[in-house]
Write a protein that holds these residues in place. Structure first.
Motif, PDB file in Angstrom:
ATOM      1  N   UNK A 118       6.857  -4.745 -10.092  1.00  0.00           N
ATOM      2  CA  UNK A 118       6.189  -3.435 -10.091  1.00  0.00           C
ATOM      3  C   UNK A 118       7.135  -2.382  -9.505  1.00  0.00           C
ATOM      4  N   UNK A 119       8.038  -1.917 -10.332  1.00  0.00           N
ATOM      5  CA  UNK A 119       9.084  -0.998  -9.876  1.00  0.00           C
ATOM      6  C   UNK A 119       8.524   0.290  -9.263  1.00  0.00           C
ATOM      7  N   UNK A 120       7.573   1.003  -9.911  1.00  0.00           N
ATOM      8  CA  UNK A 120       7.070   2.249  -9.311  1.00  0.00           C
ATOM      9  C   UNK A 120       6.445   2.038  -7.932  1.00  0.00           C
ATOM     10  N   UNK A 121       5.681   0.952  -7.778  1.00  0.00           N
ATOM     11  CA  UNK A 121       5.039   0.696  -6.481  1.00  0.00           C
ATOM     12  C   UNK A 121       6.078   0.350  -5.419  1.00  0.00           C
ATOM     13  N   UNK A 122       7.063  -0.470  -5.779  1.00  0.00           N
ATOM     14  CA  UNK A 122       8.105  -0.838  -4.813  1.00  0.00           C
ATOM     15  C   UNK A 122       8.869   0.393  -4.362  1.00  0.00           C
ATOM     16  N   UNK A 123       9.189   1.301  -5.285  1.00  0.00           N
ATOM     17  CA  UNK A 123       9.925   2.523  -4.923  1.00  0.00           C
ATOM     18  C   UNK A 123       9.080   3.414  -4.017  1.00  0.00           C
ATOM     19  N   UNK A 124       7.786   3.470  -4.277  1.00  0.00           N
ATOM     20  CA  UNK A 124       6.904   4.246  -3.397  1.00  0.00           C
ATOM     21  C   UNK A 124       6.900   3.663  -1.995  1.00  0.00           C
ATOM     22  N   UNK A 125       6.642   2.371  -1.894  1.00  0.00           N
ATOM     23  CA  UNK A 125       6.539   1.745  -0.578  1.00  0.00           C
ATOM     24  C   UNK A 125       7.870   1.766   0.166  1.00  0.00           C
ATOM     25  N   UNK A 126       8.943   1.469  -0.541  1.00  0.00           N
ATOM     26  CA  UNK A 126      10.237   1.347   0.114  1.00  0.00           C
ATOM     27  C   UNK A 126      10.919   2.691   0.339  1.00  0.00           C
ATOM     28  N   UNK A 127      11.099   3.452  -0.724  1.00  0.00           N
ATOM     29  CA  UNK A 127      11.915   4.655  -0.636  1.00  0.00           C
ATOM     30  C   UNK A 127      11.164   5.837  -0.036  1.00  0.00           C
ATOM     31  N   UNK A 128       9.873   5.959  -0.326  1.00  0.00           N
ATOM     32  CA  UNK A 128       9.100   7.097   0.179  1.00  0.00           C
ATOM     33  C   UNK A 128       8.451   6.808   1.519  1.00  0.00           C
ATOM     34  N   UNK A 129       7.890   5.602   1.663  1.00  0.00           N
ATOM     35  CA  UNK A 129       7.102   5.282   2.857  1.00  0.00           C
ATOM     36  C   UNK A 129       7.847   4.452   3.896  1.00  0.00           C
ATOM     37  N   UNK A 130       8.971   3.857   3.529  1.00  0.00           N
ATOM     38  CA  UNK A 130       9.784   3.147   4.514  1.00  0.00           C
ATOM     39  C   UNK A 130       9.413   1.698   4.756  1.00  0.00           C
ATOM     40  N   UNK A 131       8.691   1.068   3.833  1.00  0.00           N
ATOM     41  CA  UNK A 131       8.359  -0.349   3.971  1.00  0.00           C
ATOM     42  C   UNK A 131       9.587  -1.212   3.656  1.00  0.00           C
ATOM     43  N   UNK A 132       9.607  -2.425   4.234  1.00  0.00           N
ATOM     44  CA  UNK A 132      10.681  -3.373   3.994  1.00  0.00           C
ATOM     45  C   UNK A 132      10.108  -4.752   3.681  1.00  0.00           C
ATOM     46  N   UNK A 133      10.849  -5.532   2.889  1.00  0.00           N
ATOM     47  CA  UNK A 133      10.407  -6.870   2.507  1.00  0.00           C
ATOM     48  C   UNK A 133      10.668  -7.843   3.650  1.00  0.00           C
ATOM     49  N   UNK A 134       9.663  -8.678   3.948  1.00  0.00           N
ATOM     50  CA  UNK A 134       9.820  -9.701   4.986  1.00  0.00           C
ATOM     51  C   UNK A 134       9.675 -11.112   4.446  1.00  0.00           C
ATOM     52  N   UNK A 135       9.125 -11.256   3.260  1.00  0.00           N
ATOM     53  CA  UNK A 135       8.967 -12.594   2.685  1.00  0.00           C
ATOM     54  C   UNK A 135       8.692 -12.472   1.191  1.00  0.00           C
ATOM     55  N   UNK A 136       8.941 -13.563   0.479  1.00  0.00           N
ATOM     56  CA  UNK A 136       8.577 -13.686  -0.929  1.00  0.00           C
ATOM     57  C   UNK A 136       7.478 -14.741  -1.019  1.00  0.00           C
ATOM     58  N   UNK A 137       6.312 -14.347  -1.465  1.00  0.00           N
ATOM     59  CA  UNK A 137       5.205 -15.282  -1.642  1.00  0.00           C
ATOM     60  C   UNK A 137       5.172 -15.711  -3.109  1.00  0.00           C
ATOM     61  N   UNK A 138       5.591 -16.921  -3.338  1.00  0.00           N
ATOM     62  CA  UNK A 138       5.714 -17.405  -4.718  1.00  0.00           C
ATOM     63  C   UNK A 138       4.344 -17.672  -5.339  1.00  0.00           C
ATOM     64  N   UNK A 139       4.219 -17.261  -6.610  1.00  0.00           N
ATOM     65  CA  UNK A 139       2.987 -17.446  -7.383  1.00  0.00           C
ATOM     66  C   UNK A 139       1.763 -16.916  -6.637  1.00  0.00           C
ATOM     67  N   UNK A 140       1.932 -15.760  -6.045  1.00  0.00           N
ATOM     68  CA  UNK A 140       0.865 -15.155  -5.250  1.00  0.00           C
ATOM     69  C   UNK A 140      -0.298 -14.680  -6.112  1.00  0.00           C
ATOM     70  N   UNK A 141       0.019 -14.188  -7.302  1.00  0.00           N
ATOM     71  CA  UNK A 141      -1.005 -13.607  -8.172  1.00  0.00           C
ATOM     72  C   UNK A 141      -1.570 -14.644  -9.142  1.00  0.00           C
TER      73      UNK A 141
END
Length: 233
Positions: A118-141
């Motif tokens: 989800x590129x648009x959501x990731x850019x919002x959270x990361x670039x605009x809001x300053x969120x960072x990734x802490x883990x990868x949850x495999x097959x989460x959805x």
């Protein structure tokens, strides 16, 4: 911007907005659960005609019995209608939630999950809001797509990674750029933060005991009673 706290009468519109715009949907009882438990973390955007065009719904995660995860907020769902996108609505809703998590519930950070494609959501959270990734949850959805667990840490985040490009498969090698303090992504921020929290609690307990302890300074000797003795004849 007309952002306000959601009311019970808004829940059906929130659910409809969720169904129209997102693939992850919830039964009405889940909205009611949030409304009764964390009403301060449910906000919506209304246009000047009174139509809902976006909402955010979040909850608090408690420290737990094991004491290995600090109390924090978690974004359950955020959505805006397509005609109202690119207007800063989602940013404003998210910032309001962050403020409430910190000021009302004294949370240490706020977390969320996002699809790794989800590129648009990731850019919002990361670039605009300053969120960072802490883990990868495999097959989460439900369709087995992976999720990035992202966090916005109040006061700075020395351990989270940035998404450098979008992953189109289940191989995330080279996708995440970890900081110098956590080059391989193996250090867990929750453990680091809980150590800080324990130290703060110990210091607060010491200060409390010091205030409650009696004053040990030397007190002046009491005056003698009885006055002068009679002289004999």
């Amino acid at each position: 911007m007309p952002i306000r706290r959601a009311r019970m009468s808004d829940l059906l519109d929130m659910q409809a907005t969720n169904i129209i715009n997102l693939g992850e949907n919830y039964a009405m009882k889940y909205y009611l659960y949030h409304a009764f438990s964390w009403s301060q973390l449910m906000h919506l955007y209304e246009d000047y005609n009174g139509k809902m065009n976006g909402y955010v719904m979040a909850k608090m995660e408690e420290e737990g019995e094991t004491g290995d995860i600090p109390e924090h907020g978690h974004i359950t769902s955020v959505a805006t209608n397509r005609p109202a996108r690119k207007l800063g609505i989602a940013t404003t809703l998210m910032r309001q939630t962050e403020k409430q998590v910190k000021q009302v519930f004294n949370g240490r950070y706020i977390a969320l999950h996002v699809r790794n494609t989800n590129d648009p959501a990731i850019r919002l959270y990361q670039d605009t809001l300053g969120y960072r990734v802490h883990a990868i949850d495999q097959k989460y959805y439900a369709d087995d797509e992976d999720a990035y667990e992202m966090k916005y840490v109040f006061g700075g985040d020395p351990y989270g990674a940035k998404v450098m490009r979008i992953s189109r498969n289940y191989n995330h090698d080279g996708i995440l750029e970890w900081p110098e303090k956590n080059p391989d992504g193996k250090l867990k921020f929750d453990s680091y933060l809980m150590t800080q929290i324990r130290e703060e609690r110990l210091q607060a307990e010491k200060e409390k005991k010091a205030k409650e302890a009696p004053n040990e300074e030397e007190k002046p000797a009491p005056a003698r009673r009885g006055g002068n003795k009679r002289r004999g004849r």
